[in-house]
Structure formats: structure tokens, C-alpha cells
Design a protein around this motif. Structure first.
Motif, PDB file in Angstrom:
ATOM      1  N   GLN A 117       0.832  -1.210   0.000  1.00  0.00           N
ATOM      2  CA  GLN A 117       0.000   0.000   0.000  1.00  0.00           C
ATOM      3  C   GLN A 117       0.866   1.259   0.000  1.00  0.00           C
ATOM      4  OE1 GLN A 117      -2.619  -0.504   3.366  1.00  0.00           O
ATOM      5  NE2 GLN A 117      -4.325  -1.057   2.027  1.00  0.00           N
ATOM      6  N   GLN A 118       1.944   1.253   0.771  1.00  0.00           N
ATOM      7  CA  GLN A 118       2.852   2.401   0.777  1.00  0.00           C
ATOM      8  C   GLN A 118       3.473   2.599  -0.601  1.00  0.00           C
ATOM      9  OE1 GLN A 118       5.734   1.887   3.881  1.00  0.00           O
ATOM     10  NE2 GLN A 118       4.186   1.813   5.493  1.00  0.00           N
ATOM     11  N   PHE A 119       3.805   1.494  -1.263  1.00  0.00           N
ATOM     12  CA  PHE A 119       4.360   1.563  -2.607  1.00  0.00           C
ATOM     13  C   PHE A 119       3.348   2.168  -3.566  1.00  0.00           C
ATOM     14  CE2 PHE A 119       4.479  -0.498  -6.788  1.00  0.00           C
ATOM     15  CZ  PHE A 119       5.702  -0.043  -7.252  1.00  0.00           C
ATOM     16  N   GLU A 120       2.092   1.712  -3.482  1.00  0.00           N
ATOM     17  CA  GLU A 120       1.052   2.236  -4.365  1.00  0.00           C
ATOM     18  C   GLU A 120       0.847   3.727  -4.155  1.00  0.00           C
ATOM     19  OE1 GLU A 120      -1.834  -1.632  -5.119  1.00  0.00           O
ATOM     20  OE2 GLU A 120      -2.303  -0.265  -3.469  1.00  0.00           O
ATOM     21  N   GLU A 121       0.880   4.179  -2.905  1.00  0.00           N
ATOM     22  CA  GLU A 121       0.703   5.602  -2.617  1.00  0.00           C
ATOM     23  C   GLU A 121       1.879   6.427  -3.127  1.00  0.00           C
ATOM     24  OE1 GLU A 121       0.064   5.922   1.564  1.00  0.00           O
ATOM     25  OE2 GLU A 121      -1.875   4.905   1.480  1.00  0.00           O
ATOM     26  N   SER A 122       3.083   5.898  -2.987  1.00  0.00           N
ATOM     27  CA  SER A 122       4.263   6.665  -3.402  1.00  0.00           C
ATOM     28  C   SER A 122       4.382   6.765  -4.918  1.00  0.00           C
ATOM     29  CB  SER A 122       5.532   6.064  -2.814  1.00  0.00           C
ATOM     30  OG  SER A 122       5.816   4.816  -3.401  1.00  0.00           O
ATOM     31  N   THR A 123       3.923   5.742  -5.628  1.00  0.00           N
ATOM     32  CA  THR A 123       4.037   5.774  -7.088  1.00  0.00           C
ATOM     33  C   THR A 123       2.768   6.279  -7.763  1.00  0.00           C
ATOM     34  OG1 THR A 123       3.317   3.468  -7.270  1.00  0.00           O
ATOM     35  CG2 THR A 123       5.699   3.883  -7.161  1.00  0.00           C
ATOM     36  N   GLN A 179      11.118   1.267 -12.754  1.00  0.00           N
ATOM     37  CA  GLN A 179      10.532   1.118 -14.081  1.00  0.00           C
ATOM     38  C   GLN A 179       9.400   2.109 -14.300  1.00  0.00           C
ATOM     39  OE1 GLN A 179       9.485  -3.018 -14.110  1.00  0.00           O
ATOM     40  NE2 GLN A 179      11.504  -3.677 -14.786  1.00  0.00           N
ATOM     41  N   ILE A 180       8.600   2.361 -13.280  1.00  0.00           N
ATOM     42  CA  ILE A 180       7.502   3.327 -13.388  1.00  0.00           C
ATOM     43  C   ILE A 180       8.052   4.727 -13.581  1.00  0.00           C
ATOM     44  CG2 ILE A 180       5.638   4.449 -12.092  1.00  0.00           C
ATOM     45  CD1 ILE A 180       5.018   1.654 -10.902  1.00  0.00           C
ATOM     46  N   GLU A 181       9.124   5.060 -12.852  1.00  0.00           N
ATOM     47  CA  GLU A 181       9.733   6.379 -12.987  1.00  0.00           C
ATOM     48  C   GLU A 181      10.342   6.571 -14.361  1.00  0.00           C
ATOM     49  OE1 GLU A 181      12.435   6.745  -9.717  1.00  0.00           O
ATOM     50  OE2 GLU A 181      10.835   7.083  -8.269  1.00  0.00           O
ATOM     51  N   GLU A 182      10.895   5.511 -14.958  1.00  0.00           N
ATOM     52  CA  GLU A 182      11.473   5.629 -16.306  1.00  0.00           C
ATOM     53  C   GLU A 182      10.382   5.835 -17.352  1.00  0.00           C
ATOM     54  OE1 GLU A 182      13.747   2.108 -16.954  1.00  0.00           O
ATOM     55  OE2 GLU A 182      15.363   2.725 -15.621  1.00  0.00           O
ATOM     56  N   ILE A 183       9.225   5.222 -17.149  1.00  0.00           N
ATOM     57  CA  ILE A 183       8.143   5.329 -18.125  1.00  0.00           C
ATOM     58  C   ILE A 183       7.513   6.716 -18.086  1.00  0.00           C
ATOM     59  CG2 ILE A 183       5.837   4.495 -18.711  1.00  0.00           C
ATOM     60  CD1 ILE A 183       6.776   1.716 -17.761  1.00  0.00           C
ATOM     61  N   LYS A 184       7.340   7.274 -16.873  1.00  0.00           N
ATOM     62  CA  LYS A 184       6.722   8.604 -16.745  1.00  0.00           C
ATOM     63  C   LYS A 184       7.684   9.669 -17.287  1.00  0.00           C
ATOM     64  CE  LYS A 184       3.701   7.676 -12.873  1.00  0.00           C
ATOM     65  NZ  LYS A 184       3.348   7.995 -11.476  1.00  0.00           N
ATOM     66  N   PRO A 185       7.173  10.571 -18.118  1.00  0.00           N
ATOM     67  CA  PRO A 185       8.055  11.634 -18.666  1.00  0.00           C
ATOM     68  C   PRO A 185       8.334  12.715 -17.647  1.00  0.00           C
ATOM     69  CG  PRO A 185       5.863  11.767 -19.660  1.00  0.00           C
ATOM     70  CD  PRO A 185       5.882  10.585 -18.722  1.00  0.00           C
TER      71      PRO A 185
END
Length: 83
Positions: free
Chosen positions: A41-47, A77-83
């Protein structure tokens, strides 16, 4: 279920018996799955993403060190995908 307690964390031998030394907060964990679910849940909130239930269940069955590594990789991987 994670409960926070204030309790004695150490004892010292005094005479014939033991005496509590130092009162520090600690957490009692009744269910490891609850800890893993809280981490997810913490991961979901942070990303800002919401993982499907199947992914949550699969991650909850992983040992904690592997779970932490997988979440860190997913975050990168999520941070790399987001511009």
C-alpha cells in the motif's frame, strides 16, 4: 494486524531476579501478510499506481527481502516510463 505497544525491551539481573530496563516502543506483528500488504500500500501511494488484486496476492506470497527488491525495481521502471 500490527499493534504498537510501549513495553520493556530488556532486563537486567539484580540480586536473585531480573529487573526491566528501559521502556521503548515496539510493534507486535500477528500476521506477516499484513506487513507485506502495508508495504505494498505504501508503494502504491508513493508511485500513484494501483496494482490488481492478483499482483497483490502474488507479492504477498514472496519473502520480505525479495518483495522489497521487486517493489524497488517496479518503482524504477515506473519512474522511467513517466516523462
Amino acid at each position: 494486524m500490527i499493534e504498537k505497544y510501549q513495553g520493556y525491551t530488556a532486563v537486567r539481573k539484580v540480586g536473585q531476579g531480573f529487573r526491566p530496563v528501559g521502556k521503548h516502543s515496539f510493534k507486535i506483528v500477528h500476521n506477516a501478510r499484513a506487513v507485506k500488504f502495508d508495504l505494498i500500500q505504501q508503494f502504491e501511494e508513493s508511485t500513484g499506481t494501483i496494482l490488481p488484486n492478483g499482483v497483490n496476492n502474488a507479492l504477498c506470497t514472496q519473502p520480505v527481502p525479495i518483495l522489497g527488491k521487486e517493489l524497488a525495481i517496479m518503482k524504477l521502471q515506473i519512474e522511467e516510463i513517466k516523462p
